[in-house]
Design an enzyme around this catalytic site. Structure first.
Site, PDB file in Angstrom:
ATOM      1  N   LYS A  41      -6.883  -4.361  13.487  1.00  0.00           N
ATOM      2  CA  LYS A  41      -5.640  -3.808  13.799  1.00  0.00           C
ATOM      3  C   LYS A  41      -5.379  -4.634  15.142  1.00  0.00           C
ATOM      4  CE  LYS A  41      -5.035  -1.369  10.697  1.00  0.00           C
ATOM      5  NZ  LYS A  41      -4.049  -1.267   9.849  1.00  0.00           N
TER       6      LYS A  41
ATOM      7  N   SER B  23      -2.340   0.038  14.748  1.00  0.00           N
ATOM      8  CA  SER B  23      -2.813   1.326  15.148  1.00  0.00           C
ATOM      9  C   SER B  23      -3.072   1.457  16.504  1.00  0.00           C
ATOM     10  CB  SER B  23      -4.280   1.296  14.387  1.00  0.00           C
ATOM     11  OG  SER B  23      -5.154   2.477  14.844  1.00  0.00           O
TER      12      SER B  23
ATOM     13  N   ASN C  28       1.606  -2.526   5.399  1.00  0.00           N
ATOM     14  CA  ASN C  28       1.097  -1.152   5.647  1.00  0.00           C
ATOM     15  C   ASN C  28      -0.524  -1.081   5.105  1.00  0.00           C
ATOM     16  OD1 ASN C  28       1.225   1.897   5.914  1.00  0.00           O
ATOM     17  ND2 ASN C  28       0.776   1.612   3.643  1.00  0.00           N
TER      18      ASN C  28
ATOM     19  N   SER D  47      -5.829   1.936  17.619  1.00  0.00           N
ATOM     20  CA  SER D  47      -7.059   1.119  17.234  1.00  0.00           C
ATOM     21  C   SER D  47      -7.178  -0.102  17.786  1.00  0.00           C
ATOM     22  CB  SER D  47      -7.832   1.339  15.856  1.00  0.00           C
ATOM     23  OG  SER D  47      -8.214   2.827  15.761  1.00  0.00           O
TER      24      SER D  47
ATOM     25  N   THR E 152      -3.828   9.670  15.369  1.00  0.00           N
ATOM     26  CA  THR E 152      -4.526  10.012  13.826  1.00  0.00           C
ATOM     27  C   THR E 152      -3.404  10.620  13.095  1.00  0.00           C
ATOM     28  OG1 THR E 152      -6.730   9.894  15.144  1.00  0.00           O
ATOM     29  CG2 THR E 152      -6.649  11.391  13.212  1.00  0.00           C
ATOM     30  N   ILE E 153      -3.498   9.990  11.795  1.00  0.00           N
ATOM     31  CA  ILE E 153      -2.359  10.711  11.079  1.00  0.00           C
ATOM     32  C   ILE E 153      -3.135  11.183   9.860  1.00  0.00           C
ATOM     33  CG2 ILE E 153      -0.411  10.232   9.631  1.00  0.00           C
ATOM     34  CD1 ILE E 153       0.136   9.419  12.625  1.00  0.00           C
TER      35      ILE E 153
ATOM     36  N   TYR F  87     -13.143  -2.467  11.818  1.00  0.00           N
ATOM     37  CA  TYR F  87     -11.751  -1.842  11.724  1.00  0.00           C
ATOM     38  C   TYR F  87     -10.947  -2.248  12.736  1.00  0.00           C
ATOM     39  CZ  TYR F  87      -7.819   1.142  10.934  1.00  0.00           C
ATOM     40  OH  TYR F  87      -6.632   1.920  10.776  1.00  0.00           O
TER      41      TYR F  87
ATOM     42  N   GLN G 242     -16.014   2.033  13.591  1.00  0.00           N
ATOM     43  CA  GLN G 242     -14.883   1.543  13.287  1.00  0.00           C
ATOM     44  C   GLN G 242     -14.937  -0.004  13.769  1.00  0.00           C
ATOM     45  OE1 GLN G 242     -11.842   4.002  15.005  1.00  0.00           O
ATOM     46  NE2 GLN G 242     -11.097   4.334  13.063  1.00  0.00           N
TER      47      GLN G 242
ATOM     48  N   GLY H  64       0.881  -1.307  -0.195  1.00  0.00           N
ATOM     49  CA  GLY H  64      -0.180   0.038   0.212  1.00  0.00           C
ATOM     50  C   GLY H  64       0.815   1.152  -0.104  1.00  0.00           C
TER      51      GLY H  64
ATOM     52  N   ASP I 260      -3.915  -6.688  -5.360  1.00  0.00           N
ATOM     53  CA  ASP I 260      -4.794  -6.225  -4.468  1.00  0.00           C
ATOM     54  C   ASP I 260      -4.441  -7.372  -3.193  1.00  0.00           C
ATOM     55  OD1 ASP I 260      -6.960  -6.536  -2.618  1.00  0.00           O
ATOM     56  OD2 ASP I 260      -8.640  -6.689  -4.198  1.00  0.00           O
TER      57      ASP I 260
HETATM   58  N1  LIG Z   1      -4.151   7.472   8.875  1.00  0.00           N
HETATM   59  C1  LIG Z   1      -4.056   7.045  10.230  1.00  0.00           C
HETATM   60  O1  LIG Z   1      -4.630   7.941  11.084  1.00  0.00           O
HETATM   61  C2  LIG Z   1      -3.921   5.683  10.604  1.00  0.00           C
HETATM   62  C3  LIG Z   1      -3.627   4.783   9.574  1.00  0.00           C
HETATM   63  N2  LIG Z   1      -3.458   3.541  10.071  1.00  0.00           N
HETATM   64  C4  LIG Z   1      -3.085   2.456   9.237  1.00  0.00           C
HETATM   65  O2  LIG Z   1      -2.028   2.708   8.222  1.00  0.00           O
HETATM   66  C5  LIG Z   1      -2.051   2.039   6.883  1.00  0.00           C
HETATM   67  C6  LIG Z   1      -2.035   3.028   5.971  1.00  0.00           C
HETATM   68  O3  LIG Z   1      -3.022   3.941   5.789  1.00  0.00           O
HETATM   69  P1  LIG Z   1      -2.858   5.393   5.474  1.00  0.00           P
HETATM   70  O4  LIG Z   1      -1.708   5.668   4.825  1.00  0.00           O
HETATM   71  O5  LIG Z   1      -3.523   6.355   6.498  1.00  0.00           O
HETATM   72  O6  LIG Z   1      -4.282   5.618   4.402  1.00  0.00           O
HETATM   73  P2  LIG Z   1      -4.220   5.753   2.793  1.00  0.00           P
HETATM   74  O7  LIG Z   1      -5.497   5.292   2.253  1.00  0.00           O
HETATM   75  O8  LIG Z   1      -3.497   7.026   2.442  1.00  0.00           O
HETATM   76  O9  LIG Z   1      -3.248   4.403   2.324  1.00  0.00           O
HETATM   77  C7  LIG Z   1      -3.516   3.220   2.381  1.00  0.00           C
HETATM   78  C8  LIG Z   1      -2.906   2.547   1.239  1.00  0.00           C
HETATM   79  O10 LIG Z   1      -3.113   1.233   1.180  1.00  0.00           O
HETATM   80  C9  LIG Z   1      -3.394   0.751  -0.232  1.00  0.00           C
HETATM   81  N3  LIG Z   1      -4.631   0.067  -0.226  1.00  0.00           N
HETATM   82  C10 LIG Z   1      -5.870  -0.332   0.047  1.00  0.00           C
HETATM   83  N4  LIG Z   1      -6.341  -1.246  -0.272  1.00  0.00           N
HETATM   84  C11 LIG Z   1      -5.556  -2.125  -0.648  1.00  0.00           C
HETATM   85  C12 LIG Z   1      -5.379  -3.430  -1.387  1.00  0.00           C
HETATM   86  N5  LIG Z   1      -6.604  -4.245  -1.269  1.00  0.00           N
HETATM   87  N6  LIG Z   1      -4.218  -4.107  -1.858  1.00  0.00           N
HETATM   88  C13 LIG Z   1      -3.382  -2.957  -1.909  1.00  0.00           C
HETATM   89  N7  LIG Z   1      -2.914  -1.824  -1.292  1.00  0.00           N
HETATM   90  C14 LIG Z   1      -4.255  -1.390  -0.843  1.00  0.00           C
HETATM   91  C15 LIG Z   1      -4.162   2.129  -0.732  1.00  0.00           C
HETATM   92  O11 LIG Z   1      -4.128   2.069  -2.244  1.00  0.00           O
HETATM   93  C16 LIG Z   1      -3.069   3.194  -0.111  1.00  0.00           C
HETATM   94  O12 LIG Z   1      -1.917   3.259  -0.874  1.00  0.00           O
HETATM   95  C17 LIG Z   1      -3.196   1.345   6.996  1.00  0.00           C
HETATM   96  O13 LIG Z   1      -3.204   0.135   7.365  1.00  0.00           O
HETATM   97  C18 LIG Z   1      -4.013   2.199   8.067  1.00  0.00           C
HETATM   98  O14 LIG Z   1      -4.922   1.332   8.893  1.00  0.00           O
HETATM   99  C19 LIG Z   1      -3.315   3.298  11.558  1.00  0.00           C
HETATM  100  C20 LIG Z   1      -3.532   4.196  12.302  1.00  0.00           C
HETATM  101  C21 LIG Z   1      -3.633   5.571  12.184  1.00  0.00           C
HETATM  102  C1  LIG Z   2      -8.709   6.196   9.904  1.00  0.00           C
HETATM  103  C2  LIG Z   2      -8.696   6.743  11.409  1.00  0.00           C
HETATM  104  O1  LIG Z   2      -8.593   8.059  11.293  1.00  0.00           O
HETATM  105  C3  LIG Z   2      -7.416   6.552  12.024  1.00  0.00           C
HETATM  106  O2  LIG Z   2      -7.111   5.172  11.640  1.00  0.00           O
HETATM  107  C4  LIG Z   2      -6.884   4.542  12.812  1.00  0.00           C
HETATM  108  O3  LIG Z   2      -6.290   3.544  12.967  1.00  0.00           O
HETATM  109  C5  LIG Z   2      -6.845   5.319  13.876  1.00  0.00           C
HETATM  110  O4  LIG Z   2      -8.161   4.938  14.526  1.00  0.00           O
HETATM  111  C6  LIG Z   2      -7.199   6.723  13.323  1.00  0.00           C
HETATM  112  O5  LIG Z   2      -8.100   7.510  13.836  1.00  0.00           O
END
Ligand SMILES: NC(=O)C1=CN([C@@H]2O[C@H](COP(=O)(O)OP(=O)(O)OC[C@H]3O[C@@H](n4cnc5c(N)ncnc54)[C@H](O)[C@@H]3O)[C@@H](O)[C@H]2O)C=CC1
Ligand SMILES: C[C@H](O)[C@@H]1OC(=O)[C@H](O)[C@@H]1O
Length: 253
Positions: free
Chosen positions: A160, A143, A90, A145, A188-189, A156, A153, A12, A63
């Protein structure tokens, strides 16, 4: 250079945290293979950014919910870059939805991407590391979470918590191979995953107000913790988790 001579794989990685840590690992000396699902332009941009740093990079589409993707990603990454030293699981989704009328498809897709996909990816990466015979590092983007709930969530947060549990069990299963397995717990990012949720100004301000460091996170905040766990500095760290949340979790009152 903490990751000089190492090869890091990130799922990802076309956007958000995955993209930031892929480029961040390259800044610390690694060659990087990126998995992406649909965003070819995002993946190409990340590859270009890594190559501009003088490192090698390859983007491989797939995927993660499809178990075949795991073997394909690992095999093609190793063909291109020679080996794997660290694997960052990720990829993830969080389609916010209320509990009482959660659509079955939303629940199942979230499980398949976040947890089943992680299982097969981690298994494929670990098998390759075992064949190589000189250890490795597996990092799960779990997370905050994993520790606390979220009203929208309910599908979700169990993924996690499950991902961290997978790291704990894998740490035991793989310790004899010197393969370390750890979780990062971002708070929260600001990324696409919560763009709509945080478009609500009141919610965003309230979330910001709960963070002792006074701001929501940026994807780049995950670079240091990822590089540390991937590097030999963390050689005796396994089965562990690290909150990267600006202090959000401990702020009860
Ligand atoms: N943004 C936040 O606040 C937080 C994010 N996370 C975790 O961090 C990780 C990255 O998320 P973010 O960068 O925030 O979101 P994002 O939506 O920017 O990135 C998620 C990435 O995963 C890819 N993805 C989604 N489904 C996929 C699939 N089926 N196959 C391959 N790639 C796939 C997307 O194309 C994207 O590149 C996730 O696992 C999320 O749960 C954890 C805690 C907080
Ligand atoms: C998607 C949420 O904003 C984010 O993802 C998590 O894992 C944490 O719960 C954050 O709130």
């Amino acid at each position: 250079m903490l990751l000089e001579g190492k090869v890091v794989l990130v799922t990802g990685a076309s956007a958000g945290i995955g993209r930031a840590v892929a480029i961040g690992c390259a800044e610390h000396g690694a060659d990087v293979a990126l998995n992406f699902s649909r965003d070819q332009a995002g993946a190409d941009g990340a590859v270009a950014a890594i190559e501009a740093l003088g490192r090698r990079a390859v983007a491989i589409q797939g995927d993660v919910a499809d178990p075949q993707t795991a073997r394909d990603f690992i095999d093609r990454a190793v063909d291109a870059l020679g080996r794997i030293d660290a694997f960052v699981n990720n990829a993830g989704i969080c389609p916010f939805h209320a509990f009482l009328d959660m659509p079955v498809e939303t629940f199942e897709r979230t499980m398949r991407v976040n947890l089943h996909g992680a299982y097969f990816m981690v298994q494929a990466a670990a098998n390759r590391m075992v064949e190589q015979g000189d250890g490795g590092s597996i990092i799960a983007m779990s997370s905050i979470s994993a520790l606390v709930g979220g009203e929208y969530q309910t599908h979700y947060t169990p993924t996690k918590a499950g991902l961290h549990s997978l790291m704990q069990s894998a740490a035991i299963a793989l310790g004899r191979h010197n393969i370390r397995c750890n979780s990062l717990f971002p708070g929260t990012i600001l990324t696409d995953i919560n763009k709509d949720d945080l478009a609500d100004e009141n919610k965003r301000r309230s979330m910001e107000g709960r963070v002792p460091l006074g701001r929501l996170g940026q994807p780049e905040d995950l670079i240091g913790p990822t590089v540390f766990l991937a590097s030999d500095l963390a050689r005796y760290v396994t089965g562990a988790s690290l909150l990267v949340d600006g202090g959000l979790y401990v702020n009860l009152q």
